[in-house]
Design a protein around this motif. Structure first.
Motif, PDB file in Angstrom:
ATOM      1  N   UNK A 148      35.480  49.884  44.971  1.00  0.00           N
ATOM      2  CA  UNK A 148      34.274  49.056  45.029  1.00  0.00           C
ATOM      3  C   UNK A 148      34.518  47.783  45.835  1.00  0.00           C
ATOM      4  N   UNK A 149      35.699  47.186  45.695  1.00  0.00           N
ATOM      5  CA  UNK A 149      36.024  45.978  46.453  1.00  0.00           C
ATOM      6  C   UNK A 149      36.112  46.267  47.944  1.00  0.00           C
ATOM      7  N   UNK A 150      36.768  47.370  48.298  1.00  0.00           N
ATOM      8  CA  UNK A 150      36.888  47.727  49.713  1.00  0.00           C
ATOM      9  C   UNK A 150      35.520  48.032  50.315  1.00  0.00           C
ATOM     10  N   UNK A 151      34.651  48.651  49.526  1.00  0.00           N
ATOM     11  CA  UNK A 151      33.301  48.965  50.016  1.00  0.00           C
ATOM     12  C   UNK A 151      32.518  47.695  50.335  1.00  0.00           C
ATOM     13  N   UNK A 152      32.807  46.624  49.584  1.00  0.00           N
ATOM     14  CA  UNK A 152      32.130  45.341  49.800  1.00  0.00           C
ATOM     15  C   UNK A 152      32.919  44.411  50.715  1.00  0.00           C
ATOM     16  N   UNK A 153      34.052  44.893  51.260  1.00  0.00           N
ATOM     17  CA  UNK A 153      34.838  44.087  52.176  1.00  0.00           C
ATOM     18  C   UNK A 153      35.667  43.012  51.512  1.00  0.00           C
ATOM     19  N   UNK A 154      36.009  43.187  50.227  1.00  0.00           N
ATOM     20  CA  UNK A 154      36.786  42.200  49.485  1.00  0.00           C
ATOM     21  C   UNK A 154      38.202  42.734  49.308  1.00  0.00           C
ATOM     22  N   UNK A 155      39.196  41.967  49.769  1.00  0.00           N
ATOM     23  CA  UNK A 155      40.604  42.353  49.622  1.00  0.00           C
ATOM     24  C   UNK A 155      40.815  43.793  50.076  1.00  0.00           C
ATOM     25  N   UNK A 159      47.907  43.447  50.806  1.00  0.00           N
ATOM     26  CA  UNK A 159      48.428  42.100  51.023  1.00  0.00           C
ATOM     27  C   UNK A 159      47.417  41.031  50.630  1.00  0.00           C
ATOM     28  N   UNK A 160      46.128  41.338  50.793  1.00  0.00           N
ATOM     29  CA  UNK A 160      45.095  40.366  50.427  1.00  0.00           C
ATOM     30  C   UNK A 160      45.129  40.023  48.943  1.00  0.00           C
ATOM     31  N   UNK A 161      45.596  40.974  48.118  1.00  0.00           N
ATOM     32  CA  UNK A 161      45.667  40.721  46.685  1.00  0.00           C
ATOM     33  C   UNK A 161      46.671  39.616  46.375  1.00  0.00           C
ATOM     34  N   UNK A 162      47.727  39.508  47.184  1.00  0.00           N
ATOM     35  CA  UNK A 162      48.742  38.475  46.964  1.00  0.00           C
ATOM     36  C   UNK A 162      48.393  37.177  47.677  1.00  0.00           C
ATOM     37  N   UNK A 163      47.685  37.284  48.797  1.00  0.00           N
ATOM     38  CA  UNK A 163      47.307  36.085  49.545  1.00  0.00           C
ATOM     39  C   UNK A 163      46.242  35.286  48.802  1.00  0.00           C
ATOM     40  N   UNK A 164      45.349  35.995  48.088  1.00  0.00           N
ATOM     41  CA  UNK A 164      44.254  35.343  47.359  1.00  0.00           C
ATOM     42  C   UNK A 164      44.377  35.671  45.867  1.00  0.00           C
ATOM     43  N   UNK A 165      45.291  35.019  45.147  1.00  0.00           N
ATOM     44  CA  UNK A 165      45.518  35.355  43.735  1.00  0.00           C
ATOM     45  C   UNK A 165      44.318  35.075  42.832  1.00  0.00           C
ATOM     46  N   UNK A 166      43.567  33.994  43.124  1.00  0.00           N
ATOM     47  CA  UNK A 166      42.396  33.682  42.293  1.00  0.00           C
ATOM     48  C   UNK A 166      41.326  34.763  42.447  1.00  0.00           C
TER      49      UNK A 166
END
Length: 231
Positions: A148-155, A159-166
């Protein structure tokens, strides 16, 4: 053509886990450790998990090689640190390998049937049943959230999961925790609805019985437990 493999009873696989845990608490000799890991590797080959077994087996010997190369340099702090890491991971590997062997080509239903045959109390059987089915459900929920996140362009990337921990906390950890509570309640209710808590004798479509390969595994494990520290 279907792959042909040797079927092991869940109880003999559980014995392998217990043996690995005892070797972790009471360290075996290096030869005993090598023989035990080789036994698990042969079990993987017979049980149709040659890829997993080969990865574990090669990794064990790589850790051993690293220890042999760094041990002469043990006076150097960096070498001592990495040598400690190699030895520690090598000591932990048989337990992880035994657990992977236990779940290889053995379904959760077969484990439950084996525990019932052992007359495990229902007070323990129901929590174990929920625990067995809990983690696969959580993994599936995690995959659904990531899709669902990839479908919406989120993380999009890992690597994005570690770059944006919040962001990871907001979009993954919080939904997983909320889902875990609902999943545990649903699994507990499903176990009771299916009559798992019924004290009467249950039937099963799985044939749980010890075969020749299981007795052989028991015998080798006993020999390793007796002589593994003195080899």
């Amino acid at each position: 053509m279907a792959n042909v493999y040797v079927k092991f009873d869940p109880r003999s696989k559980l014995a392998a886990i217990i043996c690995a845990s005892l070797f972790l608490i009471l360290p075996a000799s290096f030869k005993g450790e090598c023989l035990f890991v080789t036994l698990l590797y042969v079990g993987f080959l017979l049980n149709g998990g040659w890829k997993k077994g080969t990865i574990f087996y090669v990794f064990f010997w790589l850790l051993t090689l690293g220890d042999q190369l760094l041990f002469p340099l043990i006076d150097h702090p960096v070498a001592a640190f990495f040598d400690f890491a190699f030895v520690g991971n090598r000591r932990m590997l048989p337990t992880i390998m035994a657990a992977a062997f236990a779940v290889n080509r053995t379904t959760i239903s077969e484990w439950i049937a084996a525990l019932k045959k052992w007359q495990v109390p229902f007070a323990l059987l129901i929590p174990l049943t929920v625990l067995f089915r809990f983690f696969p459900t959580i993994v599936q929920d995690f995959k659904s959230i990531r899709n669902a996140m990839k479908y919406r362009g989120i993380a999009v990337s890992t690597m994005d999961l570690f770059i944006h921990p919040l962001q990871t906390l907001e979009y993954i950890i919080v939904p997983i925790l909320m889902s875990a509570e609902n999943t545990s309640s649903d699994l507990s209710a499903a176990a009771l609805v299916r009559g798992l808590g019924n004290p009467k004798q249950h039937t099963s479509i799985y044939t749980i019985q010890l075969r020749l390969q299981d007795y052989f595994l028991f015998a080798v494990l006993i020999i390793l437990l007796v002589f593994g520290r003195t080899l």
